[in-house]
Design a protein around this motif. Structure first.
Motif, PDB file in Angstrom:
ATOM      1  N   UNK A  88      37.641  32.918  33.212  1.00  0.00           N
ATOM      2  CA  UNK A  88      38.320  33.580  34.335  1.00  0.00           C
ATOM      3  C   UNK A  88      37.509  34.743  34.886  1.00  0.00           C
ATOM      4  N   UNK A  89      37.871  35.166  36.082  1.00  0.00           N
ATOM      5  CA  UNK A  89      37.253  36.349  36.661  1.00  0.00           C
ATOM      6  C   UNK A  89      37.860  37.618  36.095  1.00  0.00           C
ATOM      7  N   UNK A  90      37.154  38.731  36.189  1.00  0.00           N
ATOM      8  CA  UNK A  90      37.670  39.998  35.640  1.00  0.00           C
ATOM      9  C   UNK A  90      38.895  40.522  36.377  1.00  0.00           C
ATOM     10  N   UNK A  91      38.955  40.331  37.701  1.00  0.00           N
ATOM     11  CA  UNK A  91      40.117  40.796  38.452  1.00  0.00           C
ATOM     12  C   UNK A  91      41.404  40.119  38.014  1.00  0.00           C
ATOM     13  N   UNK A  92      41.445  38.770  38.044  1.00  0.00           N
ATOM     14  CA  UNK A  92      42.657  38.091  37.577  1.00  0.00           C
ATOM     15  C   UNK A  92      42.999  38.404  36.123  1.00  0.00           C
ATOM     16  N   UNK A  93      41.968  38.626  35.294  1.00  0.00           N
ATOM     17  CA  UNK A  93      42.273  38.897  33.897  1.00  0.00           C
ATOM     18  C   UNK A  93      42.913  40.275  33.712  1.00  0.00           C
ATOM     19  N   UNK A  94      42.408  41.283  34.415  1.00  0.00           N
ATOM     20  CA  UNK A  94      43.031  42.608  34.315  1.00  0.00           C
ATOM     21  C   UNK A  94      44.443  42.576  34.883  1.00  0.00           C
ATOM     22  N   UNK A  95      44.635  41.809  35.953  1.00  0.00           N
ATOM     23  CA  UNK A  95      45.986  41.676  36.506  1.00  0.00           C
ATOM     24  C   UNK A  95      46.911  41.006  35.498  1.00  0.00           C
ATOM     25  N   UNK A  96      46.402  39.993  34.791  1.00  0.00           N
ATOM     26  CA  UNK A  96      47.210  39.319  33.772  1.00  0.00           C
ATOM     27  C   UNK A  96      47.538  40.269  32.630  1.00  0.00           C
ATOM     28  N   UNK A  97      46.570  41.098  32.235  1.00  0.00           N
ATOM     29  CA  UNK A  97      46.821  42.048  31.150  1.00  0.00           C
ATOM     30  C   UNK A  97      47.889  43.068  31.551  1.00  0.00           C
ATOM     31  N   UNK A  98      47.938  43.401  32.836  1.00  0.00           N
ATOM     32  CA  UNK A  98      48.970  44.333  33.288  1.00  0.00           C
ATOM     33  C   UNK A  98      50.363  43.723  33.160  1.00  0.00           C
ATOM     34  N   UNK A  99      50.421  42.382  33.022  1.00  0.00           N
ATOM     35  CA  UNK A  99      51.691  41.670  32.826  1.00  0.00           C
ATOM     36  C   UNK A  99      51.911  41.301  31.367  1.00  0.00           C
ATOM     37  N   UNK A 100      51.058  41.806  30.482  1.00  0.00           N
ATOM     38  CA  UNK A 100      51.248  41.572  29.063  1.00  0.00           C
ATOM     39  C   UNK A 100      50.483  40.409  28.482  1.00  0.00           C
ATOM     40  N   UNK A 144      39.317  34.429  41.235  1.00  0.00           N
ATOM     41  CA  UNK A 144      38.528  35.656  41.194  1.00  0.00           C
ATOM     42  C   UNK A 144      37.980  36.033  42.563  1.00  0.00           C
ATOM     43  N   UNK A 145      37.757  35.037  43.438  1.00  0.00           N
ATOM     44  CA  UNK A 145      37.211  35.340  44.758  1.00  0.00           C
ATOM     45  C   UNK A 145      38.196  36.148  45.600  1.00  0.00           C
ATOM     46  N   UNK A 146      39.501  36.001  45.314  1.00  0.00           N
ATOM     47  CA  UNK A 146      40.516  36.747  46.068  1.00  0.00           C
ATOM     48  C   UNK A 146      40.452  38.231  45.694  1.00  0.00           C
ATOM     49  N   UNK A 147      40.449  38.503  44.400  1.00  0.00           N
ATOM     50  CA  UNK A 147      40.373  39.889  43.955  1.00  0.00           C
ATOM     51  C   UNK A 147      39.090  40.557  44.401  1.00  0.00           C
ATOM     52  N   UNK A 148      37.992  39.800  44.369  1.00  0.00           N
ATOM     53  CA  UNK A 148      36.715  40.364  44.802  1.00  0.00           C
ATOM     54  C   UNK A 148      36.785  40.768  46.268  1.00  0.00           C
ATOM     55  N   UNK A 149      37.258  39.843  47.109  1.00  0.00           N
ATOM     56  CA  UNK A 149      37.331  40.143  48.541  1.00  0.00           C
ATOM     57  C   UNK A 149      38.284  41.295  48.823  1.00  0.00           C
ATOM     58  N   UNK A 150      39.397  41.338  48.102  1.00  0.00           N
ATOM     59  CA  UNK A 150      40.359  42.429  48.310  1.00  0.00           C
ATOM     60  C   UNK A 150      39.708  43.770  47.977  1.00  0.00           C
ATOM     61  N   UNK A 151      38.915  43.797  46.909  1.00  0.00           N
ATOM     62  CA  UNK A 151      38.219  45.030  46.545  1.00  0.00           C
ATOM     63  C   UNK A 151      37.254  45.467  47.639  1.00  0.00           C
ATOM     64  N   UNK A 187      34.836  33.664  54.794  1.00  0.00           N
ATOM     65  CA  UNK A 187      35.199  32.912  53.592  1.00  0.00           C
ATOM     66  C   UNK A 187      34.713  33.670  52.375  1.00  0.00           C
ATOM     67  N   UNK A 188      35.629  33.956  51.457  1.00  0.00           N
ATOM     68  CA  UNK A 188      35.257  34.598  50.203  1.00  0.00           C
ATOM     69  C   UNK A 188      34.945  33.502  49.203  1.00  0.00           C
ATOM     70  N   UNK A 189      33.715  33.475  48.730  1.00  0.00           N
ATOM     71  CA  UNK A 189      33.283  32.320  47.953  1.00  0.00           C
ATOM     72  C   UNK A 189      32.317  32.710  46.846  1.00  0.00           C
ATOM     73  N   UNK A 190      32.131  31.776  45.927  1.00  0.00           N
ATOM     74  CA  UNK A 190      31.141  31.940  44.874  1.00  0.00           C
ATOM     75  C   UNK A 190      29.776  31.508  45.386  1.00  0.00           C
ATOM     76  N   UNK A 191      28.750  31.806  44.599  1.00  0.00           N
ATOM     77  CA  UNK A 191      27.399  31.346  44.923  1.00  0.00           C
ATOM     78  C   UNK A 191      27.380  29.841  45.117  1.00  0.00           C
ATOM     79  N   UNK A 192      28.097  29.123  44.248  1.00  0.00           N
ATOM     80  CA  UNK A 192      28.134  27.663  44.331  1.00  0.00           C
ATOM     81  C   UNK A 192      28.816  27.202  45.608  1.00  0.00           C
ATOM     82  N   UNK A 216      30.234  42.321  38.198  1.00  0.00           N
ATOM     83  CA  UNK A 216      30.047  41.042  37.518  1.00  0.00           C
ATOM     84  C   UNK A 216      31.222  40.118  37.809  1.00  0.00           C
ATOM     85  N   UNK A 217      30.984  38.821  37.619  1.00  0.00           N
ATOM     86  CA  UNK A 217      31.995  37.824  37.934  1.00  0.00           C
ATOM     87  C   UNK A 217      32.635  37.214  36.698  1.00  0.00           C
ATOM     88  N   UNK A 218      32.896  35.915  36.759  1.00  0.00           N
ATOM     89  CA  UNK A 218      33.620  35.233  35.688  1.00  0.00           C
ATOM     90  C   UNK A 218      32.863  35.279  34.373  1.00  0.00           C
TER      91      UNK A 218
END
Length: 341
Positions: A88-100, A144-151, A187-192, A216-218
């Motif tokens: 997973x990406x770091x953004x979604x993971x930190x968001x998930x941790x905020x939910x326990x 993760x591309x959503x959180x990155x673009x939002x940042x 478009x918010x996208x990965x290198x691939x 850094x990414x995923x």
């Protein structure tokens, strides 16, 4: 060195392109599952190479790869016990941790940012400030591309829903269609993803501010209770993964690596020139700017920047009680030791 074929994914919500070949594994191996947020074998290349080179088998592991839709789904699979490891990406993971959800990143795969905001080559838009009032396409709704673009957008004072909109359009062909029919302006996208668009004739250029290259990414994640209760598994995974990563970085192994990746995703291997170029692009993002700590190492200060950006953007409701619990470098160190680093 023994090379092994890949097992077929049985439960994929989004199947990896083409079926894996069935192989006869040695008896007594432990079955584990790795979940990735897209079908691409190249984006998870150390896993497929470690399988193909027999590194996981040497650790007593038989790895099944499942492709599901986005980092949010990866984290759901980990927390539900449907997989032991994911990317997973770091953004979604930190968001998930905020939910326990007590997921932990253990290896920094995309050590350099593997996301960017792109516009069509002929677009008059030259920078992200000019996206005010525009629509930004994403591959998934919660990847993760959503959180990155939002940042990125938060950094220039823009708020989602007020100053710009996200629109989930998918990747590849659907993203191309969204550009062509005017549904999205960027478009918010990965290198691939960007490489695929360019390969399919949709020329795009990156307008992401240079300073976001440090984000850094995923990376590889597992659950905190897996680390606490099954440490031998996490150590074995880390050694095999790091060996797969190191093997892939050696140009002497290039043809072997590409064969392993084509086995993992035959569709990606159909166009050898494209496969090779995409692998180069993805691989380059896994090499840290500072290799003094080896591969897979997380810089604490960038985790703090991720955290603060998510907090400012409203993706986490309050500061995390213990940000350091979200990541660890101990298993990257174990992996580097396995490759002599």
């Amino acid at each position: 060195m023994n090379r092994r074929t890949f097992t077929k994914s049985l439960l994929s919500a989004v199947p990896v392109a083409g079926a894996f070949g069935s192989g006869a594994f040695a008896q007594g191996l432990r079955d584990i599952t790795f979940v990735q947020p897209s079908p691409s074998a190249i984006n998870s290349f150390p896993v497929f190479v470690a399988i193909g080179e027999g590194y996981f088998e040497e650790e007593g592991l038989k790895v099944t790869v499942e492709a599901i839709n986005g980092s949010g789904a990866v984290l759901q699979a980990l927390s539900a016990g449907q997989a032991q490891f994911g990317r997973p990406g770091p953004g979604p993971m930190l968001a998930a941790r905020s939910r326990g959800v007590e997921a932990v990143h253990i290896y920094n795969v995309a050590a350099r940012s593997n996301f960017g905001i792109a516009v069509q080559e002929g677009s008059p838009i030259q920078n992200v400030e000019e996206l005010r009032g525009k629509v930004i396409g994403t591959g998934t709704a919660d990847g993760a591309e959503v959180g990155f673009a939002r940042n990125v957008m938060t950094s220039v004072g823009m708020v989602e829903g007020k100053d710009f909109e996200f629109l989930t359009v998918g990747d590849g062909g659907p993203a191309t269609a969204a550009f062509l029919n005017g549904a999205i302006d960027a478009y918010s996208s990965s290198t691939a993803d960007t490489a695929v668009l360019n390969q399919r004739g949709m020329a795009v250029r990156d307008i992401t501010p240079a300073e976001f290259g440090r984000f850094f990414g995923n990376g590889i994640a597992t659950m905190a209770d897996t680390i606490a209760n099954d440490r031998e598994l996490v150590e074995g995974w880390s050694r095999a993964f790091a060996r797969g990563h190191a093997f892939s970085l050696d140009d002497a192994n290039r043809e072997t690596v590409l064969k392993h990746l084509a086995t993992g995703n035959p569709q990606e291997g159909e166009d050898k020139e494209f496969q090779s170029a995409l692998f180069d692009a993805v691989r380059s993002k896994t090499i840290p700017t500072d290799t003094s700590n080896g591969y897979g190492w997380y810089p604490a200060e960038v985790w703090q920047e991720w955290h603060d950006s998510l907090l400012a953007g409203g993706e986490i409701p309050a500061p995390l009680d213990d940000l350091s619990a979200a990541w660890t470098n101990e298993f990257a160190a174990i992996g580097n030791k396995a490759i002599g680093g």
